[in-house]
Structure formats: structure tokens, C-alpha cells
Scaffold this active site. Structure first.
Site, mmCIF file in Angstrom:
data_model
loop_
_atom_site.group_PDB
_atom_site.id
_atom_site.type_symbol
_atom_site.label_atom_id
_atom_site.label_comp_id
_atom_site.label_asym_id
_atom_site.label_seq_id
_atom_site.Cartn_x
_atom_site.Cartn_y
_atom_site.Cartn_z
ATOM 1 N N GLU A 40 -2.301 8.070 3.076
ATOM 2 C CA GLU A 40 -1.240 7.104 3.372
ATOM 3 C C GLU A 40 -0.087 7.362 2.410
ATOM 4 O OE1 GLU A 40 -2.758 3.330 4.489
ATOM 5 O OE2 GLU A 40 -0.796 2.378 4.432
ATOM 6 N N ASP A 69 -0.575 1.130 11.671
ATOM 7 C CA ASP A 69 -0.008 0.765 10.380
ATOM 8 C C ASP A 69 0.748 -0.549 10.533
ATOM 9 O OD1 ASP A 69 -0.048 1.864 7.648
ATOM 10 O OD2 ASP A 69 2.094 1.452 7.793
ATOM 11 N N HIS A 168 0.679 -9.376 16.517
ATOM 12 C CA HIS A 168 1.448 -8.123 16.460
ATOM 13 C C HIS A 168 0.594 -6.968 16.993
ATOM 14 C CE1 HIS A 168 -0.870 -8.637 12.832
ATOM 15 N NE2 HIS A 168 -0.659 -7.416 12.426
#
Ligand code: ITT
Length: 185
Positions: A40, A69, A168
Site C-alpha cells: 500500500e 481502497d 460507500h
């Protein structure tokens, strides 16, 4: 990994997988968990981080794979913690966020889904849900669930029975599912 699945979900975070698995089942896509620590990069763009993560995931598994992500962007903190959400959660946590936040409690939770397989360049799907940071930490959930209240609700993700219908994650996976199912036809 089970024999039969459509796509792997590569992550170190079982909670993300469990929610994604339920959401994609609704669209007829069978997910399997590929538990792994992905490279990452630190960058101020979630998209760049997601791209790097999915390339790393595909290199490891050589199977159709998605990564996700996420970032919590708080208006009064100029978008902090944003792309640093994971690090900040593991260091100052929800308590630290409540100490830092100003009067304006508006925030956005952003999710980027990145897909890669042998025939495709990585493809990204982004969505965000606007909301507010609660005044207190509520019980239940995981990660930032106890402090994030999505718009049009008066409860945090931690307290909502139908988080998976409005999160989301749901919105970006819905975009992915529509693209993926079209591609299979
Ligand atoms: P991987 O990168 O291994 O997939 P991670 O937990 O590091 O797992 P992210 O960087 O995408 O995942 O997540 C950023 C932070 O946001 C992290 O602390 C998560 O726990 C948190 N988070 C993401 N989605 C969330 C959700 O639906 N509810 C609560 N917290 C969430």
C-alpha cells in the site's frame, strides 16, 4: 480458497470481504476471500493506491481479483484522514478523530473498487457517501462504523441494520457488478 468463485477479494480486512460477499451475491457474483497484506503506497490519491494494490494482488494470485481502497474525508480537517484512514485508525482511532474535529462535522466515505484479470488493464469503480461524524462513539460495527452517520439517517453505520444497502462499499460494488455482468454476456 474454494474451487468455485467468480472473483477473489484480496484484503487483510475480513470485515470488508464479508460485506462485499453479501453485496455481490445480490448481483449473482460469487466472491472468495484472498487474505493477504497488499503493498500500500502512501499517496494522496485513493485511485493510485487502489491501482497499486490490485496490480500487487493480481501478481500474487493470477486470478480475477478485486481490491478496495477506502477513505474517510472530514471537511473541517481538510479531508483528513482520507488516504491515510487505515494508519490513522490504527494510531489515534475514533477517539482521536473526535478530539480533532471542528464544529463542522460533515464528512464523506469514499470507496474505490479495482478489478484486474489476465485480459484487462485494471478498471476502477468509485463511489462516495456523504454524512456526518457523530458526537460520541456508538457501540458495534468495525473501523469507523461507530462514528460515521450517512446522510438522511440519524444513526451511525454501527447501529444501522441495513448498512450494506446504503454504504460507500455498496455503491461502488454495484457499479462493478453491472460492468462485470455485462462483460460476461
Ligand atoms: P486492506 O487495505 O488490506 O484491504 P484496510 O483495512 O487497510 O484493508 P482500507 O485502507 O481500504 O482497508 O481502509 C481504510 C480504513 O477505513 C480502515 O481503517 C478501515 O477499517 C476503514 N473502513 C473502510 N471501510 C469501512 C467501513 O465500511 N466501515 C468502517 N470503517 C471502514
Amino acid at each position: 480458497m474454494p474451487e468455485s468463485y467468480d472473483v477473489l477479494f484480496a484484503s487483510s480486512n475480513i470485515h470488508k470481504y464479508e460485506e462485499a460477499e453479501k453485496i455481490l451475491a445480490e448481483f449473482g457474483i460469487k466472491l472468495s476471500f484472498f487474505q493477504t497484506e497488499l503493498v500500500e503506497i502512501q499517496d494522496d490519491s485513493l485511485s493510485k493506491i487502489a491501482l497499486q494494490k490490485v496490480e500487487n494482488a493480481y501478481e500474487k494470485c493470477k486470478k480475477p481479483v478485486i481490491v478496495e481502497d477506502d477513505g474517510l474525508f472530514i471537511d473541517s480537517l481538510s479531508g483528513f484522514p482520507g488516504p491515510y484512514s487505515s494508519y490513522i485508525f490504527n494510531t489515534i482511532g475514533n477517539n482521536g478523530i473526535l478530539k480533532l474535529i471542528g464544529d463542522n462535522r460533515d464528512a464523506q466515505f469514499v470507496a474505490i473498487i479495482a478489478f484486474c484479470d489476465s485480459s484487462n488493464e485494471p478498471t476502477l469503480f468509485e463511489s462516495s457517501v456523504a454524512g456526518k461524524i457523530s458526537k460520541n462513539i456508538q457501540d458495534g460495527g468495525w473501523g469507523y462504523d461507530p462514528i460515521f452517520i450517512p446522510e438522511k439517517q440519524n444513526k451511525t453505520y454501527a447501529e444501522l441494520a441495513d448498512k450494506n444497502k446504503l454504504s460507500h462499499r455498496y455503491e461502488s460494488l454495484k457499479k462493478f457488478a453491472s460492468w462485470f455482468n455485462n462483460k460476461q454476456e
